[in-house]
Design a protein around this motif. Sequence first.
Motif, short mmCIF file in Angstrom:
data_model
loop_
_atom_site.label_atom_id
_atom_site.label_comp_id
_atom_site.label_asym_id
_atom_site.label_seq_id
_atom_site.Cartn_x
_atom_site.Cartn_y
_atom_site.Cartn_z
N LYS A 1 -19.06 -0.95 -15.02
CA LYS A 1 -19.18 -0.18 -16.26
C LYS A 1 -17.80 0.16 -16.84
CE LYS A 1 -23.72 1.81 -15.32
NZ LYS A 1 -24.52 3.05 -15.14
N ILE A 2 -16.85 0.49 -15.95
CA ILE A 2 -15.49 0.75 -16.44
C ILE A 2 -14.90 -0.54 -17.00
CG2 ILE A 2 -13.17 1.49 -15.80
CD1 ILE A 2 -14.39 3.18 -13.58
N ALA A 3 -15.13 -1.65 -16.30
CA ALA A 3 -14.62 -2.94 -16.76
C ALA A 3 -15.21 -3.31 -18.11
CB ALA A 3 -14.92 -4.02 -15.73
N ALA A 4 -16.49 -2.99 -18.32
CA ALA A 4 -17.13 -3.29 -19.60
C ALA A 4 -16.51 -2.47 -20.72
CB ALA A 4 -18.63 -3.03 -19.52
N GLU A 5 -16.19 -1.20 -20.44
CA GLU A 5 -15.52 -0.37 -21.44
C GLU A 5 -14.15 -0.95 -21.79
OE1 GLU A 5 -15.13 3.83 -20.89
OE2 GLU A 5 -17.08 3.99 -19.91
N ALA A 6 -13.41 -1.34 -20.76
CA ALA A 6 -12.08 -1.90 -20.99
C ALA A 6 -12.16 -3.20 -21.78
CB ALA A 6 -11.37 -2.13 -19.66
N ALA A 7 -13.18 -4.00 -21.49
CA ALA A 7 -13.33 -5.28 -22.19
C ALA A 7 -13.57 -5.06 -23.68
CB ALA A 7 -14.49 -6.08 -21.58
N ALA B 1 -12.80 10.20 -14.78
CA ALA B 1 -13.26 11.01 -13.65
C ALA B 1 -13.63 10.11 -12.47
CB ALA B 1 -14.46 11.86 -14.07
N LYS B 2 -14.32 9.01 -12.74
CA LYS B 2 -14.71 8.10 -11.65
C LYS B 2 -13.48 7.51 -10.96
CE LYS B 2 -17.69 5.34 -13.80
NZ LYS B 2 -18.73 4.28 -13.91
N LEU B 3 -12.49 7.11 -11.74
CA LEU B 3 -11.29 6.51 -11.16
C LEU B 3 -10.52 7.51 -10.30
CD1 LEU B 3 -10.04 4.47 -14.25
CD2 LEU B 3 -10.83 3.51 -12.08
N LEU B 4 -10.36 8.72 -10.81
CA LEU B 4 -9.62 9.74 -10.07
C LEU B 4 -10.34 10.11 -8.78
CD1 LEU B 4 -8.61 11.96 -13.11
CD2 LEU B 4 -6.98 10.94 -11.49
N ILE B 5 -11.64 10.33 -8.86
CA ILE B 5 -12.40 10.75 -7.68
C ILE B 5 -12.47 9.64 -6.64
CG2 ILE B 5 -14.71 11.41 -6.87
CD1 ILE B 5 -15.00 12.94 -9.57
N ALA B 6 -12.74 8.41 -7.08
CA ALA B 6 -12.84 7.29 -6.13
C ALA B 6 -11.51 7.06 -5.41
CB ALA B 6 -13.26 6.02 -6.87
N THR B 7 -10.41 7.17 -6.15
CA THR B 7 -9.10 6.96 -5.53
C THR B 7 -8.74 8.10 -4.59
OG1 THR B 7 -8.37 5.77 -7.52
CG2 THR B 7 -6.66 6.53 -6.01
N ALA B 8 -9.00 9.33 -5.01
CA ALA B 8 -8.69 10.49 -4.17
C ALA B 8 -9.48 10.44 -2.86
CB ALA B 8 -8.98 11.78 -4.93
N LYS B 9 -10.73 10.04 -2.93
CA LYS B 9 -11.54 9.94 -1.71
C LYS B 9 -10.92 8.97 -0.71
CE LYS B 9 -16.20 11.08 -3.39
NZ LYS B 9 -17.56 10.54 -3.67
N SER C 1 -12.18 -2.92 -25.35
CA SER C 1 -10.86 -2.64 -25.91
C SER C 1 -9.95 -3.86 -25.81
CB SER C 1 -10.20 -1.47 -25.16
OG SER C 1 -10.93 -0.27 -25.36
N GLY C 2 -10.53 -4.98 -25.39
CA GLY C 2 -9.76 -6.23 -25.32
C GLY C 2 -9.05 -6.46 -24.00
N VAL C 3 -9.40 -5.68 -22.97
CA VAL C 3 -8.74 -5.83 -21.67
C VAL C 3 -9.77 -6.23 -20.63
CG1 VAL C 3 -7.46 -4.66 -19.83
CG2 VAL C 3 -6.98 -4.11 -22.23
N ASP C 4 -9.66 -7.44 -20.12
CA ASP C 4 -10.54 -7.86 -19.04
C ASP C 4 -9.77 -8.43 -17.85
OD1 ASP C 4 -9.71 -10.13 -20.31
OD2 ASP C 4 -11.68 -11.06 -20.46
N ARG C 5 -8.52 -8.83 -18.10
CA ARG C 5 -7.66 -9.33 -17.03
C ARG C 5 -6.35 -8.55 -17.06
NH1 ARG C 5 -9.72 -13.68 -14.60
NH2 ARG C 5 -7.75 -14.17 -13.56
N VAL C 6 -5.83 -8.26 -15.87
CA VAL C 6 -4.64 -7.41 -15.76
C VAL C 6 -3.70 -8.00 -14.71
CG1 VAL C 6 -5.83 -5.30 -16.45
CG2 VAL C 6 -5.76 -5.96 -14.03
#
Length: 218
Positions: free
Chosen positions: A59-65, A176-184, A67-72
Amino acid sequence: MLTRSFRRLLLAACALASALMLAGCGGDGEKSEGNDASAKDRSAEVRLEEACGGVFDKKIAAEAARSGVDRVTPVKSESPAEAAAGLSKETTWGTGHDLCFLENGRGEELMSLDVAWVAHPVPGGDSVRASVGKPIGGSAGSLEVRCGLNERRTGDRYALEFTLRDAVTVSAHSHAKLLIATAKKVTSAMACQKQPQYPAPESVAPVPKPDKYGRVAR
Protein backbone atom coordinates in the motif's frame (compact mmCIF):
# COMPACT_ATOMS: atom_id res chain seq x y z
CA MET A 1 73.33 27.08 -31.73
CA LEU A 2 71.24 27.56 -28.60
CA THR A 3 72.58 29.99 -26.05
CA ARG A 4 73.02 28.93 -22.44
CA SER A 5 70.29 31.30 -21.25
CA PHE A 6 67.84 30.00 -23.87
CA ARG A 7 68.54 26.40 -22.85
CA ARG A 8 67.82 27.34 -19.23
CA LEU A 9 64.50 28.90 -20.23
CA LEU A 10 63.61 25.82 -22.27
CA LEU A 11 64.42 23.46 -19.39
CA ALA A 12 62.38 25.58 -16.97
CA ALA A 13 59.40 25.57 -19.33
CA CYS A 14 59.58 21.79 -19.69
CA ALA A 15 59.76 21.33 -15.91
CA LEU A 16 56.73 23.58 -15.42
CA ALA A 17 54.74 21.70 -18.06
CA SER A 18 55.60 18.35 -16.42
CA ALA A 19 54.55 19.61 -13.00
CA LEU A 20 51.21 20.83 -14.34
CA MET A 21 50.56 17.50 -16.05
CA LEU A 22 51.32 15.57 -12.85
CA ALA A 23 49.08 17.85 -10.79
CA GLY A 24 46.28 17.36 -13.27
CA CYS A 25 46.65 13.60 -13.15
CA GLY A 26 46.72 13.62 -9.36
CA GLY A 27 43.55 15.71 -9.22
CA ASP A 28 41.70 13.36 -11.54
CA GLY A 29 42.82 10.41 -9.45
CA GLU A 30 41.50 11.95 -6.26
CA LYS A 31 38.19 12.73 -7.93
CA SER A 32 37.98 9.20 -9.25
CA GLU A 33 38.70 7.75 -5.81
CA GLY A 34 35.96 9.94 -4.32
CA ASN A 35 33.49 8.78 -6.95
CA ASP A 36 34.47 5.15 -6.34
CA ALA A 37 33.91 5.54 -2.59
CA SER A 38 30.51 7.13 -3.20
CA ALA A 39 29.55 4.34 -5.58
CA LYS A 40 30.45 1.71 -2.99
CA ASP A 41 27.95 3.27 -0.56
CA ARG A 42 25.12 3.04 -3.10
CA SER A 43 23.37 -0.21 -3.98
CA ALA A 44 21.75 -1.17 -7.25
CA GLU A 45 18.28 0.17 -7.99
CA VAL A 46 15.48 -1.93 -6.45
CA ARG A 47 11.71 -1.89 -6.13
CA LEU A 48 10.54 0.15 -3.15
CA GLU A 49 9.14 -2.94 -1.38
CA GLU A 50 12.62 -4.49 -1.42
CA ALA A 51 14.31 -1.54 0.29
CA CYS A 52 15.14 -1.01 3.97
CA GLY A 53 14.41 -4.50 5.22
CA GLY A 54 10.89 -4.70 3.81
CA VAL A 55 9.22 -1.95 5.89
CA PHE A 56 7.51 -0.61 2.76
CA ASP A 57 4.36 -2.66 2.20
CA LYS A 58 2.36 -2.80 -1.03
CA LYS A 59 0.00 0.00 0.00
CA ILE A 60 2.87 2.38 0.75
CA ALA A 61 4.52 1.38 -2.53
CA ALA A 62 1.26 2.07 -4.38
CA GLU A 63 1.09 5.56 -2.85
CA ALA A 64 4.69 6.24 -3.85
CA ALA A 65 4.03 4.97 -7.38
CA ARG A 66 1.25 7.54 -7.77
CA SER A 67 3.92 10.15 -7.07
CA GLY A 68 6.10 8.62 -9.78
CA VAL A 69 8.39 6.61 -7.49
CA ASP A 70 8.47 2.85 -7.84
CA ARG A 71 12.20 2.12 -7.97
CA VAL A 72 14.82 3.55 -5.62
CA THR A 73 18.54 3.38 -4.94
CA PRO A 74 19.34 2.46 -1.31
CA VAL A 75 22.36 4.20 0.20
CA LYS A 76 24.47 2.36 2.75
CA SER A 77 22.82 2.39 6.19
CA GLU A 78 22.71 0.30 9.35
CA SER A 79 20.50 -2.71 9.87
CA PRO A 80 18.13 -2.55 12.86
CA ALA A 81 20.36 -5.03 14.73
CA GLU A 82 23.48 -2.94 14.07
CA ALA A 83 21.75 0.24 15.20
CA ALA A 84 20.41 -1.52 18.31
CA ALA A 85 23.92 -2.69 19.22
CA GLY A 86 25.31 0.82 18.81
CA LEU A 87 22.50 2.46 20.78
CA SER A 88 22.89 -0.07 23.60
CA LYS A 89 26.59 0.79 24.02
CA GLU A 90 26.35 4.56 23.79
CA THR A 91 26.86 6.63 26.92
CA THR A 92 26.00 9.94 25.27
CA TRP A 93 22.96 11.16 23.40
CA GLY A 94 22.50 12.61 19.94
CA THR A 95 24.52 10.14 17.87
CA GLY A 96 22.33 9.39 14.86
CA HIS A 97 22.05 6.01 13.16
CA ASP A 98 20.82 5.93 9.56
CA LEU A 99 18.34 3.07 9.19
CA CYS A 100 17.05 3.83 5.71
CA PHE A 101 18.24 6.25 3.04
CA LEU A 102 16.79 6.19 -0.46
CA GLU A 103 17.73 8.18 -3.55
CA ASN A 104 16.47 8.42 -7.10
CA GLY A 105 18.62 7.76 -10.15
CA ARG A 106 19.95 11.33 -10.07
CA GLY A 107 21.27 10.96 -6.53
CA GLU A 108 18.52 13.10 -4.98
CA GLU A 109 17.17 12.11 -1.56
CA LEU A 110 13.70 10.57 -1.63
CA MET A 111 13.25 9.31 1.90
CA SER A 112 15.33 8.66 5.00
CA LEU A 113 14.80 7.37 8.51
CA ASP A 114 17.21 7.57 11.44
CA VAL A 115 17.27 7.04 15.20
CA ALA A 116 19.14 8.63 18.10
CA TRP A 117 18.89 8.98 21.86
CA VAL A 118 17.38 12.26 23.04
CA ALA A 119 17.91 13.69 26.52
CA HIS A 120 14.29 13.77 27.63
CA PRO A 121 11.66 11.13 28.41
CA VAL A 122 8.63 10.40 26.28
CA PRO A 123 6.18 13.17 27.27
CA GLY A 124 3.41 12.22 29.67
CA GLY A 125 5.20 9.09 30.79
CA ASP A 126 3.88 7.23 27.76
CA SER A 127 5.64 4.25 26.22
CA VAL A 128 5.50 5.68 22.70
CA ARG A 129 4.53 9.01 21.20
CA ALA A 130 4.06 9.49 17.46
CA SER A 131 3.93 12.80 15.62
CA VAL A 132 2.89 12.66 11.97
CA GLY A 133 0.79 14.77 9.64
CA LYS A 134 2.34 18.05 10.77
CA PRO A 135 5.75 18.33 9.10
CA ILE A 136 8.32 20.34 11.04
CA GLY A 137 11.27 21.63 9.03
CA GLY A 138 12.55 18.76 6.93
CA SER A 139 10.92 16.12 9.13
CA ALA A 140 7.78 14.35 7.93
CA GLY A 141 7.23 12.65 11.27
CA SER A 142 8.83 11.29 14.41
CA LEU A 143 8.36 8.55 16.97
CA GLU A 144 9.64 8.79 20.54
CA VAL A 145 10.07 5.47 22.33
CA ARG A 146 10.76 4.67 25.98
CA CYS A 147 13.49 2.05 26.36
CA GLY A 148 15.22 2.09 29.73
CA LEU A 149 18.34 -0.07 29.66
CA ASN A 150 20.02 0.44 33.03
CA GLU A 151 20.41 2.85 35.93
CA ARG A 152 22.32 5.28 33.75
CA ARG A 153 20.14 5.05 30.65
CA THR A 154 16.72 5.23 32.28
CA GLY A 155 13.41 5.80 30.58
CA ASP A 156 12.82 8.72 32.95
CA ARG A 157 15.71 10.64 31.41
CA TYR A 158 16.12 9.43 27.85
CA ALA A 159 14.08 8.27 24.87
CA LEU A 160 14.80 6.89 21.43
CA GLU A 161 13.68 9.25 18.69
CA PHE A 162 13.01 7.93 15.19
CA THR A 163 12.84 10.68 12.57
CA LEU A 164 11.50 10.38 9.02
CA ARG A 165 12.12 12.67 6.04
CA ASP A 166 9.99 12.22 2.95
CA ALA A 167 10.29 13.93 -0.44
CA VAL A 168 7.94 11.37 -2.03
CA THR A 169 5.04 12.69 0.08
CA VAL A 170 3.18 9.52 0.99
CA SER A 171 0.35 9.83 3.52
CA ALA A 172 0.63 10.43 7.27
CA HIS A 173 -0.76 6.92 7.77
CA SER A 174 2.14 5.51 5.75
CA HIS A 175 4.55 7.61 7.78
CA ALA A 176 3.13 6.08 10.96
CA LYS A 177 3.50 2.56 9.53
CA LEU A 178 7.11 3.17 8.50
CA LEU A 179 8.11 4.66 11.85
CA ILE A 180 6.41 1.97 13.93
CA ALA A 181 7.62 -0.96 11.81
CA THR A 182 11.21 0.30 11.91
CA ALA A 183 11.15 1.09 15.63
CA LYS A 184 9.84 -2.39 16.42
CA LYS A 185 12.78 -3.95 14.58
CA VAL A 186 15.27 -1.87 16.57
CA THR A 187 13.81 -2.17 20.07
CA SER A 188 13.19 -5.91 19.70
CA ALA A 189 16.98 -6.24 19.43
CA MET A 190 17.57 -4.15 22.58
CA ALA A 191 17.29 -5.19 26.22
CA CYS A 192 14.62 -2.64 27.13
CA GLN A 193 13.54 -3.11 30.75
CA LYS A 194 9.97 -2.89 29.48
CA GLN A 195 9.23 -3.52 25.84
CA PRO A 196 7.46 -0.53 24.29
CA GLN A 197 3.73 -0.76 23.63
CA TYR A 198 3.35 0.38 20.05
CA PRO A 199 0.03 1.79 18.83
CA ALA A 200 -1.71 0.59 15.70
CA PRO A 201 -0.81 2.89 12.79
CA GLU A 202 -4.48 3.70 12.13
CA SER A 203 -4.81 5.06 15.67
CA VAL A 204 -1.96 7.47 14.91
CA ALA A 205 -3.23 8.56 11.50
CA PRO A 206 -6.34 7.26 9.71
CA VAL A 207 -6.11 5.18 6.56
CA PRO A 208 -6.35 7.68 3.68
CA LYS A 209 -9.21 7.53 1.21
CA PRO A 210 -8.17 8.17 -2.39
CA ASP A 211 -10.11 10.82 -4.30
CA LYS A 212 -11.83 10.11 -7.62
CA TYR A 213 -8.46 10.43 -9.36
CA GLY A 214 -6.81 7.90 -7.05
CA ARG A 215 -4.76 10.53 -5.25
CA VAL A 216 -4.17 10.22 -1.52
CA ALA A 217 -3.95 13.25 0.73
CA ARG A 218 -1.08 13.45 3.19
